[in-house]
Design a protein around this motif. Sequence first.
Motif, PDB file in Angstrom:
ATOM      1  N   THR A   3      41.958  49.994  41.931  1.00  0.00           N
ATOM      2  CA  THR A   3      41.184  49.701  40.721  1.00  0.00           C
ATOM      3  C   THR A   3      42.085  49.571  39.498  1.00  0.00           C
ATOM      4  OG1 THR A   3      40.779  52.076  40.392  1.00  0.00           O
ATOM      5  CG2 THR A   3      39.124  50.828  41.609  1.00  0.00           C
ATOM      6  N   ALA A   4      43.157  50.366  39.446  1.00  0.00           N
ATOM      7  CA  ALA A   4      44.089  50.253  38.320  1.00  0.00           C
ATOM      8  C   ALA A   4      44.800  48.904  38.347  1.00  0.00           C
ATOM      9  CB  ALA A   4      45.103  51.392  38.355  1.00  0.00           C
ATOM     10  N   GLY A   5      45.239  48.491  39.541  1.00  0.00           N
ATOM     11  CA  GLY A   5      45.867  47.179  39.656  1.00  0.00           C
ATOM     12  C   GLY A   5      44.930  46.055  39.282  1.00  0.00           C
ATOM     13  N   ALA A   6      43.650  46.183  39.692  1.00  0.00           N
ATOM     14  CA  ALA A   6      42.668  45.163  39.335  1.00  0.00           C
ATOM     15  C   ALA A   6      42.444  45.107  37.832  1.00  0.00           C
ATOM     16  CB  ALA A   6      41.353  45.452  40.060  1.00  0.00           C
ATOM     17  N   LEU A   7      42.340  46.262  37.209  1.00  0.00           N
ATOM     18  CA  LEU A   7      42.128  46.318  35.760  1.00  0.00           C
ATOM     19  C   LEU A   7      43.297  45.696  35.011  1.00  0.00           C
ATOM     20  CD1 LEU A   7      40.560  47.224  33.271  1.00  0.00           C
ATOM     21  CD2 LEU A   7      41.614  49.493  33.518  1.00  0.00           C
ATOM     22  N   VAL A   8      44.510  46.045  35.417  1.00  0.00           N
ATOM     23  CA  VAL A   8      45.692  45.477  34.754  1.00  0.00           C
ATOM     24  C   VAL A   8      45.775  43.976  35.005  1.00  0.00           C
ATOM     25  CG1 VAL A   8      48.210  45.522  34.661  1.00  0.00           C
ATOM     26  CG2 VAL A   8      46.941  47.663  34.858  1.00  0.00           C
ATOM     27  N   GLY A   9      45.417  43.558  36.228  1.00  0.00           N
ATOM     28  CA  GLY A   9      45.424  42.130  36.530  1.00  0.00           C
ATOM     29  C   GLY A   9      44.466  41.358  35.660  1.00  0.00           C
ATOM     30  N   LEU A  10      43.274  41.917  35.426  1.00  0.00           N
ATOM     31  CA  LEU A  10      42.304  41.260  34.545  1.00  0.00           C
ATOM     32  C   LEU A  10      42.798  41.226  33.107  1.00  0.00           C
ATOM     33  CD1 LEU A  10      38.985  42.786  35.915  1.00  0.00           C
ATOM     34  CD2 LEU A  10      39.657  40.374  36.013  1.00  0.00           C
ATOM     35  N   ALA A  11      43.472  42.292  32.696  1.00  0.00           N
ATOM     36  CA  ALA A  11      43.944  42.374  31.314  1.00  0.00           C
ATOM     37  C   ALA A  11      45.121  41.445  31.053  1.00  0.00           C
ATOM     38  CB  ALA A  11      44.316  43.817  30.980  1.00  0.00           C
ATOM     39  N   ARG A  12      46.046  41.375  32.018  1.00  0.00           N
ATOM     40  CA  ARG A  12      47.274  40.596  31.798  1.00  0.00           C
ATOM     41  C   ARG A  12      47.154  39.160  32.303  1.00  0.00           C
ATOM     42  NH1 ARG A  12      51.485  43.899  30.404  1.00  0.00           N
ATOM     43  NH2 ARG A  12      52.318  41.930  29.615  1.00  0.00           N
ATOM     44  N   ARG A  13      46.422  38.931  33.382  1.00  0.00           N
ATOM     45  CA  ARG A  13      46.191  37.607  33.948  1.00  0.00           C
ATOM     46  C   ARG A  13      47.477  36.885  34.362  1.00  0.00           C
ATOM     47  NH1 ARG A  13      42.171  35.179  29.496  1.00  0.00           N
ATOM     48  NH2 ARG A  13      43.503  36.458  28.155  1.00  0.00           N
ATOM     49  N   ARG A  14      48.483  37.656  34.686  1.00  0.00           N
ATOM     50  CA  ARG A  14      49.742  37.134  35.179  1.00  0.00           C
ATOM     51  C   ARG A  14      50.200  38.012  36.337  1.00  0.00           C
ATOM     52  NH1 ARG A  14      48.194  33.666  32.535  1.00  0.00           N
ATOM     53  NH2 ARG A  14      49.233  32.420  30.940  1.00  0.00           N
ATOM     54  N   ALA A  15      50.658  37.395  37.419  1.00  0.00           N
ATOM     55  CA  ALA A  15      50.974  38.142  38.636  1.00  0.00           C
ATOM     56  C   ALA A  15      52.073  39.170  38.404  1.00  0.00           C
ATOM     57  CB  ALA A  15      51.376  37.169  39.744  1.00  0.00           C
ATOM     58  N   LEU A  16      53.191  38.755  37.797  1.00  0.00           N
ATOM     59  CA  LEU A  16      54.315  39.665  37.625  1.00  0.00           C
ATOM     60  C   LEU A  16      53.968  40.803  36.668  1.00  0.00           C
ATOM     61  CD1 LEU A  16      57.224  40.399  38.239  1.00  0.00           C
ATOM     62  CD2 LEU A  16      57.951  38.862  36.387  1.00  0.00           C
ATOM     63  N   ALA A  17      53.333  40.470  35.563  1.00  0.00           N
ATOM     64  CA  ALA A  17      52.952  41.510  34.603  1.00  0.00           C
ATOM     65  C   ALA A  17      51.961  42.490  35.215  1.00  0.00           C
ATOM     66  CB  ALA A  17      52.351  40.864  33.357  1.00  0.00           C
ATOM     67  N   ALA A  18      51.031  41.970  36.025  1.00  0.00           N
ATOM     68  CA  ALA A  18      50.057  42.840  36.675  1.00  0.00           C
ATOM     69  C   ALA A  18      50.707  43.707  37.734  1.00  0.00           C
ATOM     70  CB  ALA A  18      48.948  41.995  37.293  1.00  0.00           C
ATOM     71  N   LEU A  19      51.704  43.174  38.430  1.00  0.00           N
ATOM     72  CA  LEU A  19      52.448  43.967  39.419  1.00  0.00           C
ATOM     73  C   LEU A  19      53.107  45.169  38.760  1.00  0.00           C
ATOM     74  CD1 LEU A  19      53.858  44.425  42.186  1.00  0.00           C
ATOM     75  CD2 LEU A  19      55.628  42.830  41.411  1.00  0.00           C
ATOM     76  N   VAL A  20      53.826  44.918  37.670  1.00  0.00           N
ATOM     77  CA  VAL A  20      54.510  45.998  36.961  1.00  0.00           C
ATOM     78  C   VAL A  20      53.504  46.989  36.374  1.00  0.00           C
ATOM     79  CG1 VAL A  20      56.042  46.551  35.032  1.00  0.00           C
ATOM     80  CG2 VAL A  20      56.516  44.553  36.474  1.00  0.00           C
ATOM     81  N   GLY A  21      52.446  46.455  35.767  1.00  0.00           N
ATOM     82  CA  GLY A  21      51.444  47.321  35.152  1.00  0.00           C
ATOM     83  C   GLY A  21      50.708  48.175  36.161  1.00  0.00           C
ATOM     84  N   GLY A  22      50.329  47.594  37.311  1.00  0.00           N
ATOM     85  CA  GLY A  22      49.631  48.354  38.342  1.00  0.00           C
ATOM     86  C   GLY A  22      50.486  49.464  38.911  1.00  0.00           C
ATOM     87  N   LEU A  23      51.751  49.146  39.185  1.00  0.00           N
ATOM     88  CA  LEU A  23      52.664  50.170  39.693  1.00  0.00           C
ATOM     89  C   LEU A  23      52.877  51.275  38.661  1.00  0.00           C
ATOM     90  CD1 LEU A  23      55.393  47.995  41.459  1.00  0.00           C
ATOM     91  CD2 LEU A  23      53.723  49.481  42.550  1.00  0.00           C
ATOM     92  N   SER A  24      53.066  50.905  37.415  1.00  0.00           N
ATOM     93  CA  SER A  24      53.317  51.892  36.356  1.00  0.00           C
ATOM     94  C   SER A  24      52.113  52.813  36.173  1.00  0.00           C
ATOM     95  CB  SER A  24      53.645  51.181  35.047  1.00  0.00           C
ATOM     96  OG  SER A  24      54.797  50.381  35.175  1.00  0.00           O
ATOM     97  N   ALA A  25      50.918  52.229  36.171  1.00  0.00           N
ATOM     98  CA  ALA A  25      49.712  53.038  35.989  1.00  0.00           C
ATOM     99  C   ALA A  25      49.527  54.024  37.134  1.00  0.00           C
ATOM    100  CB  ALA A  25      48.492  52.127  35.874  1.00  0.00           C
ATOM    101  N   THR A  26      49.787  53.581  38.361  1.00  0.00           N
ATOM    102  CA  THR A  26      49.621  54.460  39.526  1.00  0.00           C
ATOM    103  C   THR A  26      50.677  55.550  39.531  1.00  0.00           C
ATOM    104  OG1 THR A  26      48.733  52.573  40.746  1.00  0.00           O
ATOM    105  CG2 THR A  26      49.371  54.504  42.025  1.00  0.00           C
TER     106      THR A  26
END
Length: 336
Positions: free
Chosen positions: A193-216
């Motif tokens: 769910t954190a990765g999904a939320l970051v993906g919706l917020a950033r809308r970019r694969a690489l940024a969402a990858l980093v954001g999801g990992l960082s949040a977890t």
Amino acid sequence: MTTATAPAPTTATGASPHLLRWLLRLHRPALYVWTATVLVLAAALLWLGGPLTDAAVTGWRQYDACRGATTCAYDQDAILRYKDVYTYTTWAVLALPLLVAGWAGAALIGGELESGTAHLAWTQGVSPTRWLAAKLAVPGALTAVGTALLVVLHRRAWLAGEHGIDTAKPWSSLETFYANGPLPVALALAGLTAGALVGLARRRALAALVGGLSATLALWGTVQLAVPRLYPAVTTYTGLRHDGPAGSGITLDSGVVTADGTRVPDVFCGSAEYPRCRAVYDKLDAVGFYSTYHPSSHYWPLQWTGTGIVLAVAVLSAVAAFTLIARRTARKASTV
């Protein structure tokens, strides 16, 4: 160049089977990787809890039987092999939430928004909220089942060697504690769910990858620091003739107690029977040792406390994701 085929429209009663088939087909490589990962780790854990444990227990019995002898023959390779496989499989189980979070941010949500696949689905009768619901429900079920299976097998393997292998990890060691309970399952769902939320917020694969990992990672670190302090611990006091603070488990604090009740950090000297240590304790005006810790009886309360917190975070992340996608699509609709 390939063209993505949009799913068929859905009804108001629930997600269309066509939507689910489309989702599985679109993310088929990830499904294959997840299935292979679970199967390989499951096989390794079954091997660990069976033949590897039996061989290591036999090796330790051989070693214990020949203590004091001038020569000793025991199966050292079996002992070391058990240790290596246990370490690798344990950290692999603990890494699953990060794997899920990175994939959810980069491929499941962020990548589809970046490539336009999500918008194509929305124009073919699939509402954004229904699209997101399918995106979370199907991977969530697969994630929960796979992670839960590996946790059960890991605990089984650990229990098999707990009393027969002298160097087996105690229940309170960091990696064993987390890999043996429901916390990894909750963390994997929170990572999704954190990765999904970051993906919706950033809308970019690489940024969402980093954001999801960082949040977890941040959630995991917070849980490790907070959970032992959210459940009441036990404090024991012993005399200075002991070798140090008593108490076996997850230690939160330990040291010496002075005559006026002040707690001083442990000086790691040992028993007051030693003249050198006696002098150190006299200088501190110490009268005994103290230790604040969680005994083995606190294992499940700690696990369920942490699991409840992480699941609450997962639910909040999912709610935030649905709120975000609803607001964005409503804003776009109003501007058309």
